[in-house]
Design a protein around this motif. Sequence first.
Motif, PDB file in Angstrom:
ATOM      1  N   GLY A 256       0.818  -1.207   0.000  1.00  0.00           N
ATOM      2  CA  GLY A 256       0.000   0.000   0.000  1.00  0.00           C
ATOM      3  C   GLY A 256       0.854   1.260   0.000  1.00  0.00           C
ATOM      4  N   LEU A 257       1.914   1.266   0.793  1.00  0.00           N
ATOM      5  CA  LEU A 257       2.808   2.428   0.838  1.00  0.00           C
ATOM      6  C   LEU A 257       3.546   2.627  -0.479  1.00  0.00           C
ATOM      7  CD1 LEU A 257       4.347   1.890   4.400  1.00  0.00           C
ATOM      8  CD2 LEU A 257       2.736   3.675   3.734  1.00  0.00           C
ATOM      9  N   TYR A 293      -9.754  -7.163   5.403  1.00  0.00           N
ATOM     10  CA  TYR A 293      -9.795  -5.729   5.719  1.00  0.00           C
ATOM     11  C   TYR A 293      -8.470  -5.050   5.373  1.00  0.00           C
ATOM     12  CZ  TYR A 293     -10.369  -1.387   8.305  1.00  0.00           C
ATOM     13  OH  TYR A 293     -10.449  -0.061   8.645  1.00  0.00           O
ATOM     14  N   GLN A 294      -7.350  -5.702   5.703  1.00  0.00           N
ATOM     15  CA  GLN A 294      -6.046  -5.119   5.373  1.00  0.00           C
ATOM     16  C   GLN A 294      -5.865  -5.051   3.865  1.00  0.00           C
ATOM     17  OE1 GLN A 294      -3.466  -3.741   7.416  1.00  0.00           O
ATOM     18  NE2 GLN A 294      -2.959  -3.082   5.350  1.00  0.00           N
ATOM     19  N   CYS A 295      -6.348  -6.063   3.158  1.00  0.00           N
ATOM     20  CA  CYS A 295      -6.260  -6.069   1.696  1.00  0.00           C
ATOM     21  C   CYS A 295      -7.093  -4.924   1.117  1.00  0.00           C
ATOM     22  CB  CYS A 295      -6.753  -7.418   1.171  1.00  0.00           C
ATOM     23  SG  CYS A 295      -6.249  -7.768  -0.524  1.00  0.00           S
ATOM     24  N   LEU A 296      -8.264  -4.703   1.688  1.00  0.00           N
ATOM     25  CA  LEU A 296      -9.103  -3.587   1.238  1.00  0.00           C
ATOM     26  C   LEU A 296      -8.384  -2.251   1.439  1.00  0.00           C
ATOM     27  CD1 LEU A 296     -12.849  -3.016   1.801  1.00  0.00           C
ATOM     28  CD2 LEU A 296     -11.269  -1.286   2.594  1.00  0.00           C
ATOM     29  N   LYS A 297      -7.742  -2.078   2.586  1.00  0.00           N
ATOM     30  CA  LYS A 297      -7.010  -0.836   2.850  1.00  0.00           C
ATOM     31  C   LYS A 297      -5.912  -0.614   1.819  1.00  0.00           C
ATOM     32  CE  LYS A 297      -5.838   0.145   7.093  1.00  0.00           C
ATOM     33  NZ  LYS A 297      -5.292  -0.043   8.470  1.00  0.00           N
ATOM     34  N   THR A 298      -5.247  -1.714   1.431  1.00  0.00           N
ATOM     35  CA  THR A 298      -4.193  -1.602   0.413  1.00  0.00           C
ATOM     36  C   THR A 298      -4.792  -1.239  -0.938  1.00  0.00           C
ATOM     37  OG1 THR A 298      -2.828  -3.225   1.572  1.00  0.00           O
ATOM     38  CG2 THR A 298      -2.325  -2.833  -0.746  1.00  0.00           C
ATOM     39  N   ILE A 299      -5.893  -1.882  -1.311  1.00  0.00           N
ATOM     40  CA  ILE A 299      -6.555  -1.614  -2.595  1.00  0.00           C
ATOM     41  C   ILE A 299      -7.002  -0.156  -2.691  1.00  0.00           C
ATOM     42  CG2 ILE A 299      -8.643  -2.133  -3.929  1.00  0.00           C
ATOM     43  CD1 ILE A 299      -8.324  -5.067  -2.941  1.00  0.00           C
ATOM     44  N   ILE A 300      -7.479   0.376  -1.585  1.00  0.00           N
ATOM     45  CA  ILE A 300      -7.939   1.764  -1.566  1.00  0.00           C
ATOM     46  C   ILE A 300      -6.760   2.738  -1.616  1.00  0.00           C
ATOM     47  CG2 ILE A 300      -9.174   3.486  -0.187  1.00  0.00           C
ATOM     48  CD1 ILE A 300     -10.896   1.307  -1.576  1.00  0.00           C
ATOM     49  N   THR A 301      -5.627   2.319  -1.070  1.00  0.00           N
ATOM     50  CA  THR A 301      -4.466   3.212  -0.982  1.00  0.00           C
ATOM     51  C   THR A 301      -3.714   3.324  -2.301  1.00  0.00           C
ATOM     52  OG1 THR A 301      -4.207   2.614   1.351  1.00  0.00           O
ATOM     53  CG2 THR A 301      -2.329   3.676   0.292  1.00  0.00           C
ATOM     54  N   ILE A 302      -3.568   2.205  -3.020  1.00  0.00           N
ATOM     55  CA  ILE A 302      -2.792   2.225  -4.262  1.00  0.00           C
ATOM     56  C   ILE A 302      -3.596   2.888  -5.381  1.00  0.00           C
ATOM     57  CG2 ILE A 302      -1.545   0.155  -3.570  1.00  0.00           C
ATOM     58  CD1 ILE A 302      -3.279  -1.453  -5.515  1.00  0.00           C
TER      59      ILE A 302
END
Length: 454
Positions: A256-257, A293-302
């Motif tokens: 994500g970063l 949930y962590q995967c969703l956060k990454t998808i939203i961030t990239i």
Amino acid sequence: MSGSHLSKDLYDLIKAIGDSRSKQEEDKIIRGEARQLVERFKLKSISDRQMKEYLISSIYVELLGHSASFAHIPAINTTQSKSIKLKRLAYLACTLFLTNRSNAQILLVATLQKDLQSKHDQEVGAALTTLCKIINISILEAVMEPVYKLLLHKNSWIRKKAVMVVHRFLILNPSLADDLDPKMKTALCDKDPCVMAASLNYFHAAIKANPNRYKDLITSLVIILKQVIEHRLPKEYDFHRMPAPWIQMQILALLGLLGQYDQKASEGMYEVLGMVMRRADDLGINIGYAIVYQCLKTIITIYPYQSLIELASSTISRFLNTDNKNLKYVGVTGLALIVSVNPEYVLKHQNAITECLEDPDETLKAKSIDLLYKMTNYMNVNAIVGKFLNYLRTAPTDSPIRKDLVSKINQLAERFAANKTWFIAVSYTHLRAHETPEHLVCRLLLEKKKKKKK
């Protein structure tokens, strides 16, 4: 506790602490023990057994909120003991007594240097563990080279601890990144998963500070993540049939970063993110939901990718249909993240979200109200405001949500009013509940006056 392996004094201390019925009684016992320890440490001849019990008693004193400063120097001196058991206890005491702001750790440098080069793994491990806790900038240079050599140690347990110390090096002195990065990239590709996992913490700190510097890691991280979800790691890393879930979540956070605001970098992640999301959801267990949930956060961030966002929204929305309040909260929170990217993916779940307003959990209600407010548009404002008004009529006057809800209704009425009649109808509902702010009351009266003139 039988107490057969303890002296009578130590046994009586532990028993007295356990039997104490108040904090005052406990404090009296500890103060008395501290006074005795001060005198005991002054003795010229102390056996290994006695030193062991004195240090343990001192640890009790420190852990129960009293100062054991009288034991700091004895603990530092005891780290030079030839007995590995006593040495490890002394190092443990040092990690509890000393902080990275203390000046006393300078007295440990020579012993640490010696033990870092020891042939006995337990001595090396104890020194590394202590370094993680007490290292500061004043002793950094003195231990750097021995720690660097331990990154190539034959024992993976030692390599892991060395990686953890190098992470501390970076935190203390970020300018060392040029020297540390090549060593940590080697650790990332270590054959033992525990070393690789430890290096992820280093890269999380480094990437957070300067993501552009580490774009070349994306391929390696994607490969490692694929190996993890394909069960290539040993079984001991599984948790409830989920392969290495904490490693998965750490890598997802790193991706994500690295992918934020970068389309080219993000394109290399899309496939593996979809694989992780599907496999985690298929298990139907809590740790799988955490990865979703962590995967969703990454998808939203990239950099946004339509099919991935659709997959994330449909997966996370299913949490709303469960009886588990924690999962419902995660579902609402996840959809709130998606709204910030594109509200269209959340609109289809509007009914499920509004049903959360009927839940007795106040926290879930507040989160649902916030999400509905963010997804309101000209097409659904009537339905959402209607739900809000219905809730407002039945909500207790002392409800912490009430004031925030009133504010949101007023803002939506001003922003999306299709006509003055609708605005007046909504505002009158507030007037009946004595909830409308003064400026809206004035506007309402003005609109009413204009309507009569017409």
